[in-house]
Write a protein that holds these residues in place. Structure first.
Motif: not given
Length: 61
Positions: A36, A38-42, A44-45, A50
């Motif tokens: 598990v 953390p959500d690192y999408r912010a 990497t985006d 995307r």
């Protein structure tokens, strides 16, 4: 069993229950670690945004 003991107590308790002489062996081979993160999408985006998605079929197909 080692994973359950580790979650309630710790890896040393699991090591003792299994009769291991090394906590490293218990941790590496007998305790399942949850993957598990953390959500690192912010972040990497920002580097590679995307594309916008539509609800319909892909027009490129």
């Amino acid at each position: 069993m080692a994973t359950e003991i580790d979650e309630v107590y710790d890896a040393e308790a699991a090591m003792n229950q299994l009769g291991h002489t090394s906590k490293v062996v218990t941790e590496r081979h007998y305790i399942n670690r949850r993957l598990v993160v953390p959500d690192y999408r912010a972040a990497t985006d920002r580097l590679a945004p995307r594309p916008e998605t539509n609800e319909g079929p892909d027009p490129a197909l």
